[in-house]
Design a protein around this motif. Structure first.
Motif, PDB file in Angstrom:
ATOM      1  N   UNK A   1     -44.474  14.882  -8.703  1.00  0.00           N
ATOM      2  CA  UNK A   1     -43.461  14.275  -9.576  1.00  0.00           C
ATOM      3  C   UNK A   1     -42.271  15.205  -9.789  1.00  0.00           C
ATOM      4  N   UNK A   2     -42.199  16.288  -9.002  1.00  0.00           N
ATOM      5  CA  UNK A   2     -41.078  17.201  -9.106  1.00  0.00           C
ATOM      6  C   UNK A   2     -41.190  18.247 -10.197  1.00  0.00           C
ATOM      7  N   UNK A   3     -42.381  18.385 -10.789  1.00  0.00           N
ATOM      8  CA  UNK A   3     -42.580  19.388 -11.836  1.00  0.00           C
ATOM      9  C   UNK A   3     -43.001  20.692 -11.182  1.00  0.00           C
ATOM     10  N   UNK A   4     -42.248  21.745 -11.453  1.00  0.00           N
ATOM     11  CA  UNK A   4     -42.564  23.054 -10.912  1.00  0.00           C
ATOM     12  C   UNK A   4     -43.551  23.729 -11.871  1.00  0.00           C
TER      13      UNK A   4
END
Length: 171
Positions: A3-6
């Motif tokens: 989901x694009x969470x680093x």
């Protein structure tokens, strides 16, 4: 990540305030011990089986410690030859371990832990949720005092160098 969470998993840490051996007390002396509540997450049913097994196998040589905090835990670990660990997931979740895997060696206790993929602390281990293997490992470590003390020191040093809250926050 999908989901694009680093993000990364941050392993548990312990306070360097407790990085010292405790004082053995007669009331805590035991061959085998477990620190933690008898009841645990409803999803983790192995703890009840584990404690029941330890009580039935080691009788008065076993102590269950609930609610002890602070430097008192150091004293318990100084009085207990082999402390047993478990964690949510019973050691079957890669790279996830309980704070007891950090807290116990930080307090100079000897910990026998479920084998966990990716755990970096050089603890003595047993096969997750395998009571036969656990029993064999307990008996081994009880009969190898010098080796047990050496591993306890190695683990305490490792945790002090790699797993304090100060180190974790810098990471």
């Amino acid at each position: 990540k999908a989901r694009g969470v680093n993000h990364i998993f941050m392993p548990p840490a312990a306070s360097a305030v407790y990085s010292h051996p405790g004082t053995p007390w007669d009331m805590y002396r035991c061959d085998v011990g477990f620190v933690g509540a008898r009841g645990y997450h409803s999803e983790h049913l192995f703890r009840a089986k584990l404690i029941d097994f330890l009580e039935k196998t080691y009788h008065d040589r076993f102590k269950l410690i609930e609610g002890l905090r602070g430097h008192g835990l150091n004293d318990f670990y100084a009085s207990c030859k082999v402390a047993i660990a478990d964690c949510f997931g019973g050691g079957k979740i890669p790279r996830y371990w309980s704070d007891r895997m950090v807290e116990t060696p930080m307090r100079h206790g000897f910990l026998l832990s479920p084998k966990i993929e990716g755990m970096t602390i050089p603890l003595a281990t047993f096969e997750p949720e395998n009571l036969t293997d656990l029993h064999e490992k307990i008996e081994y470590w009880l009969s190898h005092e010098s080796e047990r003390k050496d591993l306890r020191s190695l683990c305490a040093s490792h945790v002090a160098k790699h797993d304090t809250w100060t180190i974790r926050m810098a990471q």
